[in-house]
Enzyme design. Structure first.
Site, PDB file in Angstrom:
ATOM      1  N   HIS A  93      -6.390  -0.828   7.558  1.00  0.00           N
ATOM      2  CA  HIS A  93      -6.647  -0.557   9.002  1.00  0.00           C
ATOM      3  C   HIS A  93      -7.987  -0.821   9.618  1.00  0.00           C
ATOM      4  O   HIS A  93      -9.283  -0.651   9.211  1.00  0.00           O
ATOM      5  CB  HIS A  93      -6.701   0.998   8.714  1.00  0.00           C
ATOM      6  CG  HIS A  93      -5.237   1.415   8.558  1.00  0.00           C
ATOM      7  ND1 HIS A  93      -4.122   1.772   9.680  1.00  0.00           N
ATOM      8  CD2 HIS A  93      -4.998   2.525   7.299  1.00  0.00           C
ATOM      9  CE1 HIS A  93      -3.301   2.390   8.542  1.00  0.00           C
ATOM     10  NE2 HIS A  93      -3.441   2.448   7.720  1.00  0.00           N
ATOM     11  N   HIS A 103       0.512  -4.396   5.203  1.00  0.00           N
ATOM     12  CA  HIS A 103       0.667  -4.187   4.475  1.00  0.00           C
ATOM     13  C   HIS A 103       1.502  -4.902   3.234  1.00  0.00           C
ATOM     14  O   HIS A 103       2.046  -5.675   4.510  1.00  0.00           O
ATOM     15  CB  HIS A 103       1.993  -2.274   4.945  1.00  0.00           C
ATOM     16  CG  HIS A 103       2.576  -2.804   3.445  1.00  0.00           C
ATOM     17  ND1 HIS A 103       4.477  -3.049   4.164  1.00  0.00           N
ATOM     18  CD2 HIS A 103       2.715  -1.249   2.924  1.00  0.00           C
ATOM     19  CE1 HIS A 103       4.738  -2.495   2.387  1.00  0.00           C
ATOM     20  NE2 HIS A 103       3.589  -2.028   1.964  1.00  0.00           N
ATOM     21  N   HIS A 138       5.432 -15.488  10.432  1.00  0.00           N
ATOM     22  CA  HIS A 138       6.635 -15.429   9.840  1.00  0.00           C
ATOM     23  C   HIS A 138       7.402 -16.809   9.243  1.00  0.00           C
ATOM     24  O   HIS A 138       7.709 -16.647   8.112  1.00  0.00           O
ATOM     25  CB  HIS A 138       7.761 -14.700  11.064  1.00  0.00           C
ATOM     26  CG  HIS A 138       7.936 -13.339  11.293  1.00  0.00           C
ATOM     27  ND1 HIS A 138       9.207 -13.124  10.471  1.00  0.00           N
ATOM     28  CD2 HIS A 138       7.490 -12.311  11.715  1.00  0.00           C
ATOM     29  CE1 HIS A 138       8.652 -11.774  10.045  1.00  0.00           C
ATOM     30  NE2 HIS A 138       8.245 -11.462  11.196  1.00  0.00           N
ATOM     31  N   HIS A 168      13.371   8.062  14.296  1.00  0.00           N
ATOM     32  CA  HIS A 168      13.184   9.011  15.141  1.00  0.00           C
ATOM     33  C   HIS A 168      12.720   8.484  16.625  1.00  0.00           C
ATOM     34  O   HIS A 168      12.664   8.323  17.425  1.00  0.00           O
ATOM     35  CB  HIS A 168      12.021  10.101  14.741  1.00  0.00           C
ATOM     36  CG  HIS A 168      11.359   9.510  14.089  1.00  0.00           C
ATOM     37  ND1 HIS A 168      10.818   9.274  13.046  1.00  0.00           N
ATOM     38  CD2 HIS A 168       9.505  10.247  15.108  1.00  0.00           C
ATOM     39  CE1 HIS A 168       9.833   9.009  12.960  1.00  0.00           C
ATOM     40  NE2 HIS A 168       9.212   9.686  13.632  1.00  0.00           N
ATOM     41  N   ASN A 254       5.652  11.857  -9.856  1.00  0.00           N
ATOM     42  CA  ASN A 254       3.750  12.979 -10.304  1.00  0.00           C
ATOM     43  C   ASN A 254       2.521  11.707 -10.317  1.00  0.00           C
ATOM     44  O   ASN A 254       1.589  12.355 -10.670  1.00  0.00           O
ATOM     45  CB  ASN A 254       3.695  13.764 -11.210  1.00  0.00           C
ATOM     46  CG  ASN A 254       5.863  15.055 -11.277  1.00  0.00           C
ATOM     47  OD1 ASN A 254       4.782  15.696 -10.514  1.00  0.00           O
ATOM     48  ND2 ASN A 254       5.565  14.337 -12.541  1.00  0.00           N
TER      49      ASN A 254
END
Length: 299
Positions: A93, A103, A138, A168, A254
């Site tokens: 970031h 990422h 790309h 969403h 976990n």
């Protein structure tokens, strides 16, 4: 190639990436946190913060093993109880809104019954989309994909468009890149050939992103551009917490929460019904957050 050899190569990749990013930032240094997983294995989390360019970032290596939770077995549709997983994952970031978020991850998963697969991906999330920069990004990915398989770039680019998509919000997370999973001999390549592809994608990251960082880091920005960056970071958080399978896998097995959630930005904003001015730079970026764009044509 054994799982131990693959883990050693990923550990070396983490070293290369952190060294290159430190050089490009020219101020901040990574701090290492070595940890053990209660169920088996462990890793090295390397965190960088408050640099000349990078506001917060993490480059994680892990090699874990143990019993698979039933929910993971059901999702993967497998019966084997024991697994081994290793990989490198990272997120950066930047401080400057003109330097994109990035990422990348490469990973290997093996079951004690002999089944295995590789996965990974790399994608770019500009706050303001530069079409030429997206094209160069790309093109670099395509060169490596084409070297290993004629169908990889087209298939993995589409996969990234579909995966890094906020359903969403009906928008892509950024300009995409490539995403792949469950790569094994079904591709027509040997295990060593697949690993060579995966490690080359990992090795591409550092020089490719360092170039983008240094090119954009000296650009000036104003309060509006910083505000837009914080709101776009909000979309990043939404994706990672609501949709990202890697985050979910880490939690469900976990995994170490601090390492899993290092992908979260240091500052973020959500504003109810955030208004975007028509034909503004922000509006132009939003209109490019779509699947299926042939970014290379802008080169």
């Amino acid at each position: 190639m054994t799982k131990e050899q693959i883990a050693d190569q990923f550990k070396a990749l983490q070293n290369t990436i952190t060294q290159t990013l430190e050089t490009a930032d020219a101020k901040a240094k990574f701090k290492e946190d070595t940890w053990n997983r209660e169920g088996g294995g462990g890793g090295r989390s390397r965190i960088i913060a408050n640099g000349n360019i990078i506001e917060k970032g993490g480059v994680n290596f892990s090699a874990v093993h143990g019993r698979l939770p039933q929910k993971i077995k059901s999702k993967l549709k497998i019966e084997c109880d024991d697994f081994f997983a290793t990989g490198v994952s990272l997120i950066m970031h930047p401080e400057n809104p003109h330097v994109p978020i990035v990422h990348m991850n490469v990973r290997y998963f093996e079951l004690t019954d002999g089944n295995y697969w590789f996965g990974g991906g790399i994608d770019l999330t500009p706050i303001y989309i530069d079409k030429k920069e997206a094209a160069d990004f790309h093109q670099a990915l395509k060169l490596i994909c084409d070297k290993h398989h004629p169908e990889f770039y087209s298939k993995f680019k589409t996969w990234a468009d579909d995966y890094f998509f906020l359903t969403h919000r009906n928008e892509t997370r950024g300009v995409g890149g490539i995403f792949f999973d469950h790569l094994n001999e079904s591709t027509g390549l040997s295990k060593n050939e697949i690993f060579n592809f995966v490690i080359e994608i990992g090795q591409l990251f550092a020089p490719l992103y360092a170039k983008i960082m240094t090119k954009n880091a000296k650009k000036s920005y104003n309060a509006q551009e910083k505000d837009w960056q914080l709101h776009r970071r909000g979309r990043y958080v939404e994706f990672n917490l609501l949709q990202d399978k890697g985050t979910r896998f880490g939690i469900d097995t976990n995994g170490r929460a601090e390492s899993i959630l290092v992908s979260m930005p240091p500052e973020v904003k959500w504003t109810y019904q955030y208004e975007i001015e028509a034909n503004s730079p922000e509006d132009k970026t939003i209109k490019l957050l779509k699947k299926g764009i042939n970014w290379i044509e802008y080169s």
